[in-house]
Enzyme design. Structure first.
Site, PDB file in Angstrom:
ATOM      1  CE  LYS A   1      -0.532   0.270   4.940  1.00  0.00           C
ATOM      2  NZ  LYS A   1      -1.482   0.170   6.342  1.00  0.00           N
TER       3      LYS A   1
ATOM      4  CG  HIS B   1      -9.034  -1.796  -1.417  1.00  0.00           C
ATOM      5  ND1 HIS B   1     -10.062  -2.126  -0.634  1.00  0.00           N
ATOM      6  CD2 HIS B   1      -8.222  -2.896  -2.002  1.00  0.00           C
ATOM      7  CE1 HIS B   1     -10.095  -3.611  -0.726  1.00  0.00           C
ATOM      8  NE2 HIS B   1      -8.828  -4.082  -1.561  1.00  0.00           N
TER       9      HIS B   1
END
Length: 635
Positions: A464, A510
């Site tokens: 991420k 996401h």
């Protein structure tokens, strides 16, 4: 013979073992005076630690980040020393370094008062001036336990008893005060000159509410007076900007105990919210996002499939109906996968970008709730991008550019970025992780962003990127995220038809830019201290009449400006114009539009801005042009 290699590549050779301070002295008396500790082969040690083999050495001074941490750690001991001198019956427990300072927990028969804090800080200064040498001593476990029990320090004895293993322990002494600590510490108390005690708070022993409530004294410590002055000024400025105070002052929102962690938005606050939502909707629509809406309550079986029921259950609100268990959604991703799965998807359809202003609920601990910054009910600017592996890097770059534009429009020019890579506990193959981490790193380089690596801090399903912004007083707020997910689309059965007619699982990105609307609005309130730029201001202008004779004209001006799409109110009260100007200045409105007999006779208005500048008279059309230009510039 001992060879010491220094950071600049040079070497110092000694005939016998030497201390860190010996090496510093051989380089220069100035460095010896400044030395706080040493880093020997990567390990921090005290300045009197002996080096008996060839080693790499870095001398740590107050200019190093490790030096500042040592100062703060030593200041916690200085605090405990002062408390024991003033209140001998007090028992010391733990005193760690925290961001910008330190704290120490004490057990004492009565609450410490503000006067006590003043006396403790004064005693700390006295001990500092005594220039007491700080010495490290080694004890075995039983010796250390007996020592502290004899001193009446039963909490310290408990701490040692709970430490696993039989290794020897280090205790640090400064005068008549001794504490358990790994170290290192500054060599003498005189090195601790810049500190301030901030407040007292309650804290349960070992964080357990069944244990005694201790008293936690917080302090801050710095290497330079100017740094502490800047920090204290920042705290003072942050206090003035507290979003809870400004929210009440400007009538934006409130919270109350009957709905803990949930926000009651007032008309002005909701106008601000709507402006942000409309802006984000336009941005997303223009970047090929498809806005959707998914249910608030979903059967627990879907949450089991996604993995949330096993890993996030304690944070979910659960309800039962028709002999079934449901969860109020804590996040939007499983619902978005369900939308993606409707119909047969082809590689030609990808990427598909699904966005939702998704209302979520999480059962946060009551003690963690904070205004609108930390809540239980919140709305995310959430989106999920379904794409092929080959499209991943391009999609990441597009998202980064979009995020930078959004932050820039909201007035945040400085961006801090961190890349978190594979954790020890993870799903997916090493090949998948190699590809995904490489894609994120390449995207960051293509976007020409500086970034910090956080090894092992990625999610279990993928790496991420975290995006943080810096506000006008230097505080860092982590808002945006982008996570690359191999796991959830596979767990929930998402697939597409590849070019070779095989069924493939899409990569799922996401992403969020603002994070939650509630928290981002809180950040905006504090960044602007409630004085929002014109395009965001809940009320952009107020029309003020000087006397009753201009009421109809003032109403006409207000109506016209509202028809042009501006958020304008009016104040037609029979009050002095100076009183009305002062009152609306407190509301931090961008513009005040004043009409008197002169303005009526010339069909103009007088305009005053938030800074108190008189912009003179102008026609309504000229004012409209001026306001439109400022809104468009988002200044």
């Amino acid at each position: 013979m001992t060879v010491i290699r220094l950071p600049d590549g040079s070497e110092r050779v000694f005939d016998q073992p030497v201390t860190v301070l010996d090496v510093a002295s051989s380089i220069g008396t100035g460095l010896a005076r400044a030395a706080l500790a040493g880093k020997v082969n990567g390990k921090l040690v005290d300045v009197d630690s002996l080096i008996d083999r060839d080693s790499e050495l870095e001398i740590i001074t107050e200019n190093d980040s490790e030096g500042l941490e040592i100062i703060r750690h030593s200041s916690a001991h200085l605090l405990a020393h002062a408390v024991k001198e003033l209140f001998p019956e007090a028992q010391v427990t733990i005193g760690p370094v925290i961001e910008d300072g330190f704290y120490y927990d004490f057990s004492y028969t009565r609450p410490f008062t503000p006067e006590d804090l003043e006396a403790i800080e004064k005693r700390m200064l006295e001990i500092s001036k005594r220039n007491i040498k700080i010495e490290r001593k080694i004890f075995d476990r039983s010796e250390a336990i007996n020592f502290f029990k004899q001193q009446g320090e039963y909490y310290k004895a408990q701490i040692i008893e709970s430490i696993p293993g039989d290794e020897e322990l280090s205790l640090y002494s400064q005068g008549n005060f001794t504490d358990l600590c790994r170290g290192p510490h500054v060599p003498t108390t005189s090195k601790l000159k810049v500190f301030k005690l901030m407040k007292v708070a309650g804290a349960y022993w070992r964080g357990n509410s069944n244990n005694e409530m201790l008293q936690r004294i917080y302090g801050t410590a710095w290497s330079k007076k100017d740094d502490q002055k800047h920090y204290l000024n920042r705290l003072e400025e942050a206090e003035k900007r507290d979003h809870r105070k400004i929210g009440k002052q400007l009538d934006l929102f409130h919270t109350q105990e009957e709905a803990p962690g949930m926000v009651f938005w007032h008309s002005k606050g909701w106008a601000l919210w709507q402006q942000i939502e409309q802006y984000m909707r336009e941005i997303q629509n223009s970047n090929a996002y498809l806005e959707i809406r998914t249910p608030q309550i979903i059967d627990k079986e879907l949450w089991k499939q996604s993995g949330h029921w096993d890993n996030f259950r304690e944070n979910m609100f659960v309800t039962d109906a028709d002999e079934r268990s449901f969860a109020i959604k804590p996040m939007n991703c499983p619902g978005h996968v369900q939308v993606f799965k409707q119909g047969l998807r082809s590689y030609r359809d990808l990427p598909i970008r699904l966005a939702e202003f998704g209302s979520c609920h999480r059962n946060e601990a009551s003690g963690a709730l904070h205004g609108i910054m930390r809540v239980r009910a919140f709305t995310q600017d959430d989106a999920h991008i379904f794409c092929t592996e080959n499209q991943t890097q391009e999609e990441v770059v597009k998202f980064i550019n979009l995020l930078k534009r959004v932050y820039d429009d909201f007035g945040f020019k400085e961006l801090l970025v961190k890349l978190s890579t594979r954790p020890a506990k993870r799903v997916g193959t090493d090949v998948q992780w190699d590809k995904s981490e490489a894609a994120l790193e390449a995207a960051l380089k293509e976007a020409k962003l500086e970034w910090e690596l956080q090894p092992g801090e990625g999610a279990f399903y993928g790496p991420k990127i975290e995006f943080s912004l810096k506000d006008c007083i230097g505080r860092i707020w982590q808002c945006g995220t982008l996570q690359l997910d191999f796991s959830m689309p596979e767990r929930l059965g998402a697939e597409y038809v590849a070019e070779d007619n095989s069924r493939q699982v899409p990569v799922m990105l996401h992403r969020a830019i603002l994070g939650s609307f509630e928290r981002f609005i809180g950040i905006l309130i504090e960044n602007y201290a409630g004085a929002f730029p014109l395009w965001l201001a809940p009320v952009q202008a107020v029309v003020l009449n000087i006397s009753k004779g201009q009421i109809n004209y003032a109403k006409k001006i207000t109506d016209e400006l509202n028809r042009y799409g501006f958020r304008v109110s009016q104040d037609l009260r029979n009050e002095k114009i100076t009183y009305k100007i002062r009152e609306h200045s407190m509301q931090k409105l961008p513009y005040q539009i004043i009409v008197g007999d002169a303005e009526v006779s010339t069909s103009q208005v007088s305009v005053r801005n938030r800074a108190g500048q008189d912009l003179g008279q102008m026609t309504l059309l000229k004012l409209v042009e001026h306001l439109k230009e400022e809104v468009a510039l988002k200044v």
